[in-house]
Each structure stands twice: as structure tokens, then as C-alpha cells.
Write a protein that holds these residues in place. Structure first.
Motif, short mmCIF file in Angstrom:
data_model
loop_
_atom_site.label_atom_id
_atom_site.label_comp_id
_atom_site.label_asym_id
_atom_site.label_seq_id
_atom_site.Cartn_x
_atom_site.Cartn_y
_atom_site.Cartn_z
N ASP A 1 -10.16 1.14 -0.22
CA ASP A 1 -11.37 1.97 -0.38
C ASP A 1 -11.28 3.25 0.44
O ASP A 1 -11.78 4.30 0.01
CB ASP A 1 -12.60 1.17 0.04
N SER A 2 -10.66 3.18 1.58
CA SER A 2 -10.61 4.32 2.49
C SER A 2 -9.79 5.49 1.96
O SER A 2 -9.90 6.61 2.48
CB SER A 2 -10.07 3.88 3.85
N VAL A 3 -8.94 5.24 0.96
CA VAL A 3 -8.08 6.33 0.45
C VAL A 3 -8.37 6.69 -0.99
O VAL A 3 -7.77 7.63 -1.53
CB VAL A 3 -6.59 5.96 0.61
N LYS A 4 -9.29 5.97 -1.62
CA LYS A 4 -9.60 6.26 -3.03
C LYS A 4 -10.08 7.70 -3.18
O LYS A 4 -10.91 8.17 -2.41
CB LYS A 4 -10.66 5.29 -3.54
N GLY A 5 -9.54 8.38 -4.19
CA GLY A 5 -9.92 9.76 -4.43
C GLY A 5 -9.11 10.76 -3.64
O GLY A 5 -9.18 11.97 -3.90
N ARG A 6 -8.34 10.29 -2.65
CA ARG A 6 -7.52 11.20 -1.83
C ARG A 6 -6.03 10.93 -2.00
O ARG A 6 -5.23 11.87 -1.94
CB ARG A 6 -7.89 11.06 -0.35
N PHE A 7 -5.66 9.68 -2.18
CA PHE A 7 -4.25 9.31 -2.30
C PHE A 7 -3.95 8.89 -3.74
O PHE A 7 -4.79 8.31 -4.41
CB PHE A 7 -3.92 8.14 -1.37
N THR A 8 -2.71 9.17 -4.14
CA THR A 8 -2.26 8.75 -5.46
C THR A 8 -0.87 8.14 -5.36
O THR A 8 0.05 8.77 -4.82
CB THR A 8 -2.20 9.93 -6.44
N ILE A 9 -0.74 6.91 -5.86
CA ILE A 9 0.56 6.25 -5.88
C ILE A 9 1.16 6.40 -7.27
O ILE A 9 0.45 6.33 -8.27
CB ILE A 9 0.45 4.77 -5.47
N SER A 10 2.45 6.61 -7.32
CA SER A 10 3.16 6.72 -8.60
C SER A 10 4.59 6.22 -8.40
O SER A 10 5.02 5.99 -7.27
CB SER A 10 3.17 8.16 -9.10
N ARG A 11 5.30 6.02 -9.49
CA ARG A 11 6.66 5.53 -9.38
C ARG A 11 7.52 6.08 -10.50
O ARG A 11 7.03 6.44 -11.56
CB ARG A 11 6.70 4.01 -9.37
N ASP A 12 8.82 6.12 -10.23
CA ASP A 12 9.82 6.49 -11.21
C ASP A 12 10.75 5.29 -11.34
O ASP A 12 11.59 5.06 -10.46
CB ASP A 12 10.58 7.73 -10.75
N ASN A 13 10.57 4.51 -12.37
CA ASN A 13 11.33 3.27 -12.52
C ASN A 13 12.83 3.54 -12.67
O ASN A 13 13.65 2.74 -12.23
CB ASN A 13 10.81 2.46 -13.69
N ALA A 14 13.17 4.64 -13.29
CA ALA A 14 14.59 4.96 -13.47
C ALA A 14 15.28 5.21 -12.14
O ALA A 14 16.49 4.99 -12.00
CB ALA A 14 14.74 6.17 -14.38
N LYS A 15 14.52 5.68 -11.16
CA LYS A 15 15.07 5.98 -9.84
C LYS A 15 14.72 4.90 -8.81
O LYS A 15 15.08 5.03 -7.64
CB LYS A 15 14.57 7.33 -9.34
N ASN A 16 14.00 3.87 -9.25
CA ASN A 16 13.56 2.82 -8.31
C ASN A 16 12.86 3.43 -7.09
O ASN A 16 13.12 3.03 -5.95
CB ASN A 16 14.74 1.95 -7.87
N THR A 17 11.99 4.37 -7.36
CA THR A 17 11.34 5.12 -6.29
C THR A 17 9.83 5.10 -6.49
O THR A 17 9.34 5.22 -7.62
CB THR A 17 11.84 6.57 -6.27
N VAL A 18 9.12 4.95 -5.37
CA VAL A 18 7.67 5.01 -5.38
C VAL A 18 7.24 6.17 -4.49
O VAL A 18 7.90 6.49 -3.49
CB VAL A 18 7.06 3.68 -4.90
N TYR A 19 6.15 6.81 -4.87
CA TYR A 19 5.64 7.96 -4.15
C TYR A 19 4.20 7.71 -3.71
O TYR A 19 3.48 6.94 -4.34
CB TYR A 19 5.68 9.21 -5.03
N LEU A 20 3.80 8.42 -2.67
CA LEU A 20 2.40 8.40 -2.25
C LEU A 20 2.00 9.84 -1.96
O LEU A 20 2.45 10.42 -0.96
CB LEU A 20 2.19 7.52 -1.02
N GLN A 21 1.19 10.39 -2.85
CA GLN A 21 0.66 11.73 -2.63
C GLN A 21 -0.63 11.59 -1.83
O GLN A 21 -1.56 10.91 -2.29
CB GLN A 21 0.39 12.43 -3.95
N MET A 22 -0.67 12.21 -0.67
CA MET A 22 -1.82 12.09 0.21
C MET A 22 -2.46 13.46 0.39
O MET A 22 -1.82 14.40 0.87
CB MET A 22 -1.38 11.54 1.58
#
Length: 120
Positions: A61-82
């Protein structure tokens, strides 16, 4: 068998933005769910955001609306945009992943952590 390498942590002013990355490597068939957790000094490690292999997401709840998680399955990579970072976001951020290894779903793989400090 599964190594996770985080990057992107830094010192940033309140209101600023950062993007964390976590790349998985090693001997596995595929990566299942991935997520970001954080631990502030003297506190327990808490979930920040998770994402399934299909792209379904969940946020604290504390990060909703501010952080976004995403991933690139081809690169086995996850991101966190803050975005709109606050001093209370200061913590060590850890990447977590579940992986299919030799036909078994193995859980609880962790990276070494990356420090995020929000301060003026």
C-alpha cells in the motif's frame, strides 16, 4: 543454481526517481514469480512489489501509485521504477525470484541487495 544481481540503487533527493534492475542468471529452465523487497535499518524485510510470469502485479500500500514493477522475460530481468521517492523509502532493496530447476519449482532466491537512500 540461480543468481540474482541488482543494480540501480543510489542517493536521491525526496521527490526524485530511480529505476532498479535485477537480472537472473545460472542454471534454470525458467523464472517464475519475481519481486522486490526492502529492509530498513532495524526493521524486518517487507514486500514492495511482485510480478508473476504472466505479468500480474501486486504492491504494498505504501508504494501504490508511485512504484511500478515490470519484467522482461526474454532477459530474465525485473525492474522497479520508483517515482516521487520519500525519505521512508530509504532501505536496502532485494530482488527475489522463484525458478524452475530440474523440473522443480524452487523458491526464495535472493540477490545481494542494493542501497536506496532518499535524503536532501
Amino acid at each position: 543454481q540461480v543468481q540474482l544481481a541488482e543494480s540501480g540503487g543510489a542517493l536521491v533527493q525526496p521527490g526524485g526517481s530511480l529505476r532498479l534492475s535485477c537480472a537472473a542468471s545460472g542454471r534454470f529452465f525458467s523464472i517464475n514469480a519475481m519481486g522486490w523487497y526492502r529492509q530498513a535499518p532495524g526493521k524486518q524485510r517487507d514486500m514492495v512489489a511482485t510480478i508473476t510470469s504472466g505479468g500480474s502485479t501486486n504492491y504494498a500500500d505504501s508504494v501504490k501509485g508511485r512504484f511500478t514493477i515490470s519484467r522482461d522475460n526474454a532477459k530474465n530481468t525485473v525492474y522497479l521504477q520508483m517515482n516521487n521517492l520519500k525519505q521512508e523509502d530509504t532501505a536496502v532493496y532485494y530482488c527475489n525470484a522463484d525458478a524452475w530447476v530440474n523440473g522443480l519449482l524452487t523458491r526464495g532466491h535472493w540477490g545481494q541487495g542494493t542501497q536506496v537512500t532518499v535524503s536532501s
